[in-house]
Write a protein that holds these residues in place. Structure first.
Motif, mmCIF file in Angstrom:
data_model
loop_
_atom_site.group_PDB
_atom_site.id
_atom_site.type_symbol
_atom_site.label_atom_id
_atom_site.label_comp_id
_atom_site.label_asym_id
_atom_site.label_seq_id
_atom_site.Cartn_x
_atom_site.Cartn_y
_atom_site.Cartn_z
ATOM 1 N N HIS A 251 0.823 -1.209 0.000
ATOM 2 C CA HIS A 251 0.000 0.000 0.000
ATOM 3 C C HIS A 251 0.858 1.261 0.000
ATOM 4 C CE1 HIS A 251 0.644 -1.189 4.263
ATOM 5 N NE2 HIS A 251 0.894 0.094 4.403
ATOM 6 N N HIS A 252 2.153 1.120 0.294
ATOM 7 C CA HIS A 252 3.058 2.269 0.266
ATOM 8 C C HIS A 252 3.385 2.728 -1.157
ATOM 9 C CE1 HIS A 252 4.054 2.539 4.526
ATOM 10 N NE2 HIS A 252 4.164 1.234 4.562
ATOM 11 N N LEU A 253 2.937 2.011 -2.157
ATOM 12 C CA LEU A 253 3.415 2.257 -3.517
ATOM 13 C C LEU A 253 2.495 3.149 -4.337
ATOM 14 C CD1 LEU A 253 4.819 -1.277 -4.390
ATOM 15 C CD2 LEU A 253 5.936 0.664 -3.310
ATOM 16 N N MET A 254 1.752 4.016 -3.667
ATOM 17 C CA MET A 254 0.917 4.978 -4.387
ATOM 18 C C MET A 254 1.726 6.160 -4.921
ATOM 19 S SD MET A 254 -2.327 4.924 -5.107
ATOM 20 C CE MET A 254 -3.816 4.015 -4.755
ATOM 21 N N GLY A 255 2.870 6.429 -4.340
ATOM 22 C CA GLY A 255 3.642 7.606 -4.717
ATOM 23 C C GLY A 255 4.929 7.269 -5.437
ATOM 24 N N HIS A 256 6.038 7.906 -4.972
ATOM 25 C CA HIS A 256 7.330 7.799 -5.647
ATOM 26 C C HIS A 256 7.801 6.356 -5.778
ATOM 27 C CE1 HIS A 256 11.503 8.576 -6.671
ATOM 28 N NE2 HIS A 256 11.888 7.920 -5.588
ATOM 29 N N TRP A 257 7.710 5.578 -4.700
ATOM 30 C CA TRP A 257 8.179 4.191 -4.771
ATOM 31 C C TRP A 257 7.468 3.426 -5.874
ATOM 32 C CZ3 TRP A 257 8.027 2.736 1.176
ATOM 33 C CH2 TRP A 257 9.047 3.426 1.829
ATOM 34 N N GLY A 258 6.145 3.602 -5.972
ATOM 35 C CA GLY A 258 5.385 2.892 -6.995
ATOM 36 C C GLY A 258 5.754 3.314 -8.397
ATOM 37 N N ARG A 259 6.037 4.605 -8.580
ATOM 38 C CA ARG A 259 6.417 5.084 -9.912
ATOM 39 C C ARG A 259 7.723 4.449 -10.361
ATOM 40 N NH1 ARG A 259 5.712 11.164 -7.816
ATOM 41 N NH2 ARG A 259 3.511 11.029 -7.259
ATOM 42 N N VAL A 260 8.684 4.396 -9.442
ATOM 43 C CA VAL A 260 9.989 3.822 -9.785
ATOM 44 C C VAL A 260 9.856 2.345 -10.118
ATOM 45 C CG1 VAL A 260 12.286 3.260 -8.906
ATOM 46 C CG2 VAL A 260 11.288 5.507 -8.440
ATOM 47 N N LEU A 261 9.151 1.602 -9.277
ATOM 48 C CA LEU A 261 9.076 0.150 -9.465
ATOM 49 C C LEU A 261 8.279 -0.212 -10.708
ATOM 50 C CD1 LEU A 261 8.657 -0.910 -5.761
ATOM 51 C CD2 LEU A 261 10.658 -1.213 -7.204
ATOM 52 N N ALA A 262 7.241 0.567 -11.018
ATOM 53 C CA ALA A 262 6.503 0.302 -12.242
ATOM 54 C C ALA A 262 7.402 0.505 -13.460
ATOM 55 C CB ALA A 262 5.272 1.214 -12.320
ATOM 56 N N ALA A 263 8.236 1.559 -13.415
ATOM 57 C CA ALA A 263 9.159 1.813 -14.516
ATOM 58 C C ALA A 263 10.258 0.767 -14.571
ATOM 59 C CB ALA A 263 9.767 3.210 -14.357
ATOM 60 N N ALA A 264 10.678 0.259 -13.403
ATOM 61 C CA ALA A 264 11.774 -0.724 -13.347
ATOM 62 C C ALA A 264 11.324 -2.111 -13.769
ATOM 63 C CB ALA A 264 12.354 -0.778 -11.932
ATOM 64 N N ASN A 265 10.017 -2.328 -13.854
ATOM 65 C CA ASN A 265 9.522 -3.666 -14.149
ATOM 66 C C ASN A 265 10.035 -4.175 -15.490
ATOM 67 O OD1 ASN A 265 7.673 -5.672 -12.940
ATOM 68 N ND2 ASN A 265 6.623 -5.485 -14.907
ATOM 69 N N GLU A 266 10.057 -3.301 -16.490
ATOM 70 C CA GLU A 266 10.556 -3.710 -17.807
ATOM 71 C C GLU A 266 12.053 -3.972 -17.760
ATOM 72 O OE1 GLU A 266 10.602 -2.068 -22.428
ATOM 73 O OE2 GLU A 266 9.475 -1.012 -20.863
ATOM 74 N N VAL A 267 12.784 -3.155 -16.999
ATOM 75 C CA VAL A 267 14.234 -3.344 -16.858
ATOM 76 C C VAL A 267 14.538 -4.711 -16.275
ATOM 77 C CG1 VAL A 267 16.309 -2.505 -15.698
ATOM 78 C CG2 VAL A 267 14.649 -0.881 -16.641
ATOM 79 N N LEU A 268 13.708 -5.149 -15.308
ATOM 80 C CA LEU A 268 13.935 -6.434 -14.640
ATOM 81 C C LEU A 268 13.430 -7.618 -15.453
ATOM 82 C CD1 LEU A 268 13.043 -5.460 -10.962
ATOM 83 C CD2 LEU A 268 15.317 -5.733 -11.966
ATOM 84 N N GLY A 269 12.839 -7.357 -16.612
ATOM 85 C CA GLY A 269 12.425 -8.470 -17.464
ATOM 86 C C GLY A 269 11.016 -8.940 -17.203
ATOM 87 N N ASP A 270 10.137 -8.062 -16.731
ATOM 88 C CA ASP A 270 8.741 -8.397 -16.467
ATOM 89 C C ASP A 270 8.614 -9.613 -15.555
ATOM 90 O OD1 ASP A 270 5.996 -8.169 -16.561
ATOM 91 O OD2 ASP A 270 5.796 -9.395 -18.371
ATOM 92 N N PRO A 271 9.148 -9.528 -14.323
ATOM 93 C CA PRO A 271 9.050 -10.662 -13.399
ATOM 94 C C PRO A 271 7.634 -10.834 -12.862
ATOM 95 C CG PRO A 271 9.960 -8.773 -12.274
ATOM 96 C CD PRO A 271 9.822 -8.376 -13.721
ATOM 97 N N VAL A 272 7.391 -11.956 -12.215
ATOM 98 C CA VAL A 272 6.148 -12.141 -11.475
ATOM 99 C C VAL A 272 6.131 -11.142 -10.322
ATOM 100 C CG1 VAL A 272 4.834 -13.711 -9.988
ATOM 101 C CG2 VAL A 272 5.935 -14.575 -12.079
ATOM 102 N N VAL A 273 5.013 -10.435 -10.155
ATOM 103 C CA VAL A 273 4.889 -9.440 -9.093
ATOM 104 C C VAL A 273 3.858 -9.929 -8.092
ATOM 105 C CG1 VAL A 273 4.184 -7.087 -8.525
ATOM 106 C CG2 VAL A 273 5.573 -7.519 -10.563
ATOM 107 N N LEU A 274 4.270 -10.018 -6.827
ATOM 108 C CA LEU A 274 3.367 -10.395 -5.745
ATOM 109 C C LEU A 274 3.233 -9.216 -4.784
ATOM 110 C CD1 LEU A 274 1.688 -12.326 -3.978
ATOM 111 C CD2 LEU A 274 3.855 -13.177 -3.005
ATOM 112 N N GLY A 275 2.062 -8.594 -4.750
ATOM 113 C CA GLY A 275 1.800 -7.509 -3.816
ATOM 114 C C GLY A 275 1.115 -8.036 -2.574
#
Length: 978
Positions: A251-275
Motif C-alpha cells: 500500500h506504500h506504492l501509491m507515490g514515488h516508490w510505486g512510480r519507480v518500481l513500475a518503470a523498473a519492471n521492464e528493466v527487470l524483465g517483467d518478473p512475477v509481481v506479488l503484492g
C-alpha cells in the motif's frame, strides 16, 4: 546442492507444472570484467526448498489461486491479509514452490526486511546453509534478496536537469501570481534571493525540486531521477535474472516508490509481481495518475484473508473492541460552547422575522429556501420543472425540503417529500439542532446565492460575519462553494485532557484482572502536541494529546505507576523513576549479550528519568528492539508510544491491552495499529486482547460528535465479535447502541455505558467463547437488521394486548413477534416462501437482531424493507397501526396471596405505546392491509390500521409526529457472519 541447468529445468518442470522457465525471462549479464558469483547460479537448478510446516487454510487457498493464474501466464498477484496471517510464509512458499526463480523482496523498513531474511530458514532442509541463499545487501544480491524500498528508489540529489526544471516551475508560478512580469524578471528575482538569502533559497528550491521530480516521474521518467546507488542496485538485480518481485506492505506504492518500481519492471524483465498488504491503500488525496498506475501494476485483489477467518482458525489471538466515552474539561467545554453560541446567534439572525419588512433585504433563511424551491429559482436560471432543478443543484434539491420539514415548514406543492433519513428528521425548534452535513448545504446556498448577491450593506456585513463564524465550525465558504477546513472544535475533542484521564480507570480494571500478565500499549499521534493550532493554544497546552502527557498521567497515579511505564518514541525514552535501576541493569545485559557498544545515561526529571545513549551502535532500531524485549520480559508492563513507531513492522506478541488515543481514521493506519495486539502468545494460549478507543462527546453542540464520527470511520473496515456472537464489520460490533449517525440511548451521561465496557473487559473468557475458535469460517455473510426495544414496555409487568398471549413481554419476545408479524403476512400473501424462518437474538441495551433463514436474496430484501419501515420514524405512511400493551400494577396484597387469589388484587391498564407505519409493500390495497392487521392483532396488539393520507388519519399522523409517538431510531442493517 545445485545441479546443472540443462538437466535441472526438465526435472523442475515435472515437479512443478507452474514453474517459470528461466530462459523465457533471462537478461544477458552485464560485462563487468569479473563474473559475479551468482552468474553461475543462473546456470544451475533452483535448489530443492520445501516448507518445513503446514500451510494454513487461507494460505492454501491463496496458493491455489496463484498457481492457477501462473499456469494461465498471468504475472500479477495481489493479496490482502491481516498482520499475523502469515504473509511472509505465503510469499516465500510461492517463491520456493511455484515460481522457483531468483527473487527480490522489498519492504518499507529494515525490521520487516530482516524478518524475510530470517524466515527463509523454514524452507531450507537440513544440511543446507541458508546464508548462501539470502542477502540483505543491495551490493550483493542472492537467490533471495531482501531490501527496503528506499534502497532501490533513492532519488538523486545533485541533478542539473532537475534543477533546471525546478527553476522553470518556480518562474512559471512567479509569473502566474504576478510577482514577476516576465521570465527574465523572475530569474533576476530568484538570483537575487540566492545571493542575499541562501538558506531560504535552498529550502524553496528543494520544494520545487520535489514538484519537478513528481512531474517527471508521473511522466515516466522515474529511473532517470534515481541516485547512482539505486540504479546500480537495479542493474545487479537484472543481471542475476530476478524472476519474482515480492512487495510487502505494498500500500506504500501509491507515490514515488510505486512510480519507480513500475518503470523498473521492464528493466527487470517483467518478473512475477506479488503484492502483499494488510490493507489496501487510502486513495483519498492521491493523484489520479498514481491510482491508475497502482491498479495497473498490481491488478485487482485476488484474495482477501478476513481477520475472523484467521482468528477462528487459531492463528491470530481473539480480541474485543471497547470504547470509553469522555466529556471535554470545563475549560474546553466553555470554549466549544462559545463557538456554538456564536453559531446559534448567526442562525437566529438569518431567521429574524423583522427582516421581512425591508423589501431590499434578502428573505430570512426558511422563507428564502421555500421561495427558491417554490419558484425553482437558481442564480443563473429559473428551472422549467422539478426534474431540471434536481439536475442542476442536486444538493439543494435533497437538503432544502428536509430542512423545511424539520423546521415544521410546509413544502411547495410540486416538491416531493424527501425519502430515507432526510425525510425523517423530527420537528426542530432551532436549525442548530439539525445535522451539520444537512445544514451546511442550505447555508452555503443562502450565503453565496442570497446574502452575497444582495446590494444591501447589512446583508453584506452578515455574509462576512457568517463566513468567519462558519470557519470555526470547519466550513470554508468561497466564491465557488464550500469545503471542509480544520475546526478548533475538532482539535479540542481529539486532544482533550479528559482522554488522558481515561487511562486510569481502564488500566485499573485491566491490572486487577491480568496482574503480572498485563502488557498494555498506549498509542498517541505524537510525542508532544507541537502542531497544536494557535486558535486553541490557550485551551490545549503543548503536551495535550501526546505521549508525554499520557506518560505523566500514568507515573503520577499510584495504581498505574506500579506498571512501571516506559515512553518510547523516535527520539525519546522516558523511564518511571522507581524503574530506573532495574531498567539500567536489564538494558546493559541485553546490550552485552549482543556485543553492542552503547553507554546509557539517566537524566532525572522529577518523577521519571530521560534515558540517553551514546556509542557507535546506538540508533532507533537498537533501542526500539531493546525496550520491546524488556516489555516482553515484564520489566515494564506498559509502553507509551506514537503510532509511527509502534505501528507497521513492530512486533510484541504479549500485548493484550491496546489503548488507542490517536486521531487517525484511515483504514490503512487503523488496521496496522490493531494488528499489534492480535499476535498469538505461545506462553498464553488463552490470550484475548482488549482494544480500547477513547472518544470525546459533546453532542449538544454543533460538531460535538466529530470525535465520535472519527471513531466510526476507524471501525468501518474492522471486524469484531458482538455480544450475541455474530462477527460484524463496523462500529456496531462494539455495541448495538453505536450507529454511524450517533450513539443512541446514551442521553446526558455515558457513565453506565462505560461501566458496561469495564464489565466486558473483565469477561475475557466470554468474549473468547463468542469467537467460536476451531469451528471454521464460511466467509458467507447473513443479512440482519437491528433495532432497539427501548420504550419501557418489556419486563415482568408488561404483557401483550392480545388475549391468546399471556406471557410477559421480554426484549426477545417482542422483537421476535414484530418480525414474525411481518413474515406471517408476507407468507400468507405469497410474497415469501413458506420455508423461510425467523432467527432473533438479543444484544445489550435491549436491542434485537433479526435475520431470515432459508430464503432467497430477493425475499430477504423484501422482509428487511418491511421490517425497517415498521420500526422507523415516519416518512409519509399510507397506513398506520397502533400498538397497545397491558401493564399490570400489583398491590401489596398480591404478593401475599397465592396463585389465582392474588390476581383479584391486581390492576391492569391498557396503554398506547406508539403508532407504527404499515410497510408500503403491505399497504398497496385494502386486502394486504387486512392481512397485516390480522397478523398484528394475533401477534402484537388489538387495533385497526388507519388510512393516514387524508382526513382524521392525516391529522393523527401530524399529531403523532409532533408528540414523538412513533419509533425514534433508525433500524440498522448489517451483513454478519453467524
Amino acid at each position: 546442492m545445485l545441479k546443472d541447468l540443462s538437466t535441472g529445468i526438465a526435472s523442475a518442470e515435472i515437479r512443478n507444472p507452474n514453474h517459470i522457465d528461466a530462459a523465457s525471462t533471462a537478461i544477458p549479464l552485464a560485462n563487468r570484467g569479473e563474473e559475479h558469483y551468482l552468474a553461475a547460479m543462473l546456470r544451475q537448478e533452483f535448489p530443492d526448498l520445501q516448507f518445513q510446516g503446514n500451510l494454513r487454510p487461507s494460505q492454501a487457498e491463496v496458493v491455489a489461486i496463484a498457481e492457477r493464474k501462473l499456469s494461465e501466464g498471468k504475472r500479477r498477484l495481489h493479496i490482502v491479509a491481516p498482520p499475523g496471517a502469515g504473509k511472509t510464509v505465503l510469499g516465500l512458499y510461492l517463491w520456493a514452490h511455484s515460481v522457483q526463480r531468483p527473487a527480490l523482496v522489498l519492504s518499507p523498513n529494515s525490521a520487516i526486511q530482516a524478518q524475510w531474511a530470517a524466515r527463509i530458514r523454514s524452507f531450507v532442509p537440513a544440511g543446507m546453509d541458508s546464508s548462501q541463499l539470502v542477502s540483505t545487501a543491495a551490493s550483493a544480491p542472492s537467490l533471495l534478496t531482501s531490501l527496503t524500498y528506499q534502497s532501490v528508489t533513492l532519488p538523486g540529489r545533485d541533478d542539473s536537469d532537475l534543477d533546471l526544471m525546478a527553476t522553470a516551475l518556480w518562474v512559471e508560478r512567479l509569473i502566474e501570481q504576478e510577482h514577476a512580469e516576465s521570465p527574465e524578471a523572475a530569474n533576476l528575482w530568484i538570483d537575487d534571493l540566492k545571493r542575499h538569502s541562501p538558506d531560504y533559497f535552498d529550502r524553496r528550491l528543494a520544494a520545487w525540486r520535489k514538484q519537478a521530480r513528481d512531474r517527471m516521474s508521473l511522466e515516466g521518467g522515474s529511473l532517470g531521477l534515481l541516485h547512482t546507488s539505486s540504479r546500480e542496485a537495479l542493474e545487479r538485480l537484472r543481471d542475476v535474472g530476478v524472476g519474482m518481485v515480492i512487495l510487502d506492505e505494498c500500500h506504500h506504492l501509491m507515490g514515488h516508490w510505486g512510480r519507480v518500481l513500475a518503470a523498473a519492471n521492464e528493466v527487470l524483465g517483467d518478473p512475477v509481481v506479488l503484492g502483499l498488504t494488510a490493507t489496501p491503500p487510502d486513495r483519498e488525496g492521491q493523484k489520479p495518475e498514481d491510482i491508475r498506475r497502482y491498479d495497473d501494476y498490481f491488478g485487482p485483489i485476488d484474495y482477501e484473508v478476513p481477520v475472523p477467518a484467521v482468528v477462528r482458525d487459531g492463528f491470530l489471538a481473539p480480541y474485543q473492541d471497547l470504547v470509553w466515552f469522555v466529556r471535554p474539561t470545563p475549560a474546553e467545554l466553555s470554549f466549544v460552547a462559545d463557538i456554538d453560541q456564536n453559531f446559534r446567534q448567526l442562525l437566529d439572525e438569518f431567521n429574524r422575522p423583522s427582516r421581512v419588512s425591508d423589501e431590499s433585504r434578502v428573505l430570512p433563511l426558511q422563507e428564502w429556501i421555500s421561495h427558491v424551491l417554490e419558484n425553482l429559482q437558481l442564480p443563473a436560471t429559473t428551472c422549467a420543472n422539478w426534474k431540471e432543478f434536481v439536475r442542476r443543484d442536486p444538493g439543494l434539491a435533497e437538503a432544502g425540503p428536509a430542512f423545511l420539514l424539520a423546521m415544521n415548514h410546509s413544502l411547495p406543492g410540486h416538491v416531493p417529500h424527501p425519502s430515507g433519513l432526510l425525510g425523517r428528521f423530527r420537528v426542530r425548534k432551532s436549525p442548530a439542532e439539525l445535522p451539520l452535513d444537512l445544514l451546511k448545504v442550505v447555508l452555503d446556498r443562502y450565503l453565496r446565492h442570497g446574502l452575497r448577491r444582495s446590494s444591501h450593506p447589512d446583508d453584506q456585513e452578515l455574509y462576512r460575519q457568517a463566513v468567519d463564524r462558519l470557519r470555526s465550525l470547519g466550513i470554508q465558504v468561497t466564491e465557488t462553494g464550500s469545503q471542509a477546513c480544520a475546526s478548533p472544535i475538532t482539535r479540542i475533542l481529539g486532544y482533550t485532557h479528559s482522554k488522558i484521564s481515561a487511562l486510569i480507570p481502564i488500566l485499573e480494571v485491566e491490572l486487577e484482572q491480568l496482574e503480572d500478565d498485563l502488557r498494555a500499549v498506549v498509542i498517541t499521534d505524537f510525542e508532544k502536541s507541537s502542531a497544536t493550532a494557535a486558535d486553541v493554544s490557550h485551551v490545549l497546552d503543548a503536551e495535550a494529546g501526546g505521549a508525554v502527557a499520557a506518560f505523566r498521567q500514568l507515573v503520577n497515579h499510584p495504581v498505574t505507576n506500579t506498571l512501571d511505564p516506559v515512553l518510547l518514541t523516535g527520539s525519546t525514552i522516558l523511564v518511571d523513576h522507581d524503574l530506573a535501576e532495574l531498567f539500567d541493569s536489564a538494558a546493559r545485559h541485553w546490550l552485552s549479550e549482543r556485543q553492542l557498544h552503547v553507554q546509557l545515561q539517566f537524566q532525572d526529571e522529577n518523577s521519571f528519568h530521560v534515558v540517553k545513549g551514546t556509542g557507535a551502535d546506538w540508533c532507533p532500531r537498537v533501542y526500539i528492539e531493546m525496550v520491546t524485549q524488556l516489555f516482553q520480559d515484564g520489566i515494564t508492563r506498559c509502553l507509551v508510544g506514537t503510532r509511527g513507531l509502534l505501528g507497521e513492522g513492530w512486533d510484541a506478541n504479549k500485548v493484550n491491552v491496546l489503548i488507542d488515543l490517536t486521531t487517525v481514521a484511515t483504514s490503512m493506519s487503523v488496521n496496522q495499529l490493531r494488528g499489534r495486539s492480535i499476535r498469538l502468545d505461545p506462553q498464553q494460549p488463552l490470550k484475548l486482547s482488549n482494544n480500547w478507543d477513547v472518544v470525546c462527546l459533546a453532542s449538544e453542540f454543533a460538531r460535538g460528535l466529530d470525535d465520535y464520527q472519527r471513531f466510526c470511520r476507524k471501525h468501518q473496515t474492522i471486524f469484531g465479535v458482538t455480544d450475541d456472537g455474530a462477527i460484524e464489520k463496523g462500529v456496531g460490533h462494539v455495541h448495538a447502541a453505536l450507529t454511524e449517525l450517533k450513539p443512541e440511548l446514551l442521553h446526558d451521561s455515558a457513565d453506565a455505558f462505560n461501566h458496561e465496557m469495564l464489565r466486558r473487559a473483565t469477561d475475557r473468557a466470554g468474549a473468547r467463547s463468542r469467537w467460536k475458535i476451531g469451528q471454521g469460517y464460511t466467509g458467507s455473510a447473513v443479512r440482519t437488521i437491528e433495532f432497539p426495544i427501548a420504550d419501557g414496555t418489556v419486563g415482568p409487568d408488561w404483557f401483550p394486548d392480545v388475549p391468546q398471549k399471556t406471557t410477559n413481554w421480554t426484549t426477545e419476545r417482542l422483537g421476535s413477534a414484530l418480525g414474525q408479524c411481518v413474515l406471517t403476512t408476507l407468507i400468507e400473501t405469497g410474497s415469501i416462501s413458506g420455508k423461510a424462518t425467523l432467527q432473533c437474538s438479543v444484544r445489550d441495551g435491549n436491542y434485537v437482531r433479526i435475520c431470515l433463514r432459508h430464503a432467497e436474496a430477493a425475499e430477504m430484501d423484501l422482509f428487511m424493507d418491511c421490517l425497517e419501515e415498521l420500526m422507523s420514524p415516519f416518512t409519509r405512511p399510507r397506513y398506520v397501526i397502533p400498538r397497545f400493551t397491558r401493564h399490570v400494577r400489583r398491590k401489596r396484597l398480591t404478593e401475599w396471596m397465592p396463585g389465582v387469589l392474588g390476581k383479584f388484587f391486581e390492576e391492569q391498564d391498557r396503554a398506547l405505546v406508539m403508532y407504527h407505519a404499515v410497510p408500503a409493500a403491505l399497504s398497496k390495497n385494502r386486502s394486504l392491509v387486512e392481512s397485516f392487521q390480522n397478523a398484528w392483532n394475533q401477534q402484537i396488539s388489538s387495533g385497526d390500521a388507519i388510512f393516514a393520507q387524508q382526513g382524521v388519519g392525516e391529522q393523527l399522523v401530524r399529531q403523532v409526529v409532533q408528540e414523538s409517538q412513533m419509533p425514534q431510531t433508525e433500524p440498522r442493517r448489517q451483513d454478519c457472519f453467524l
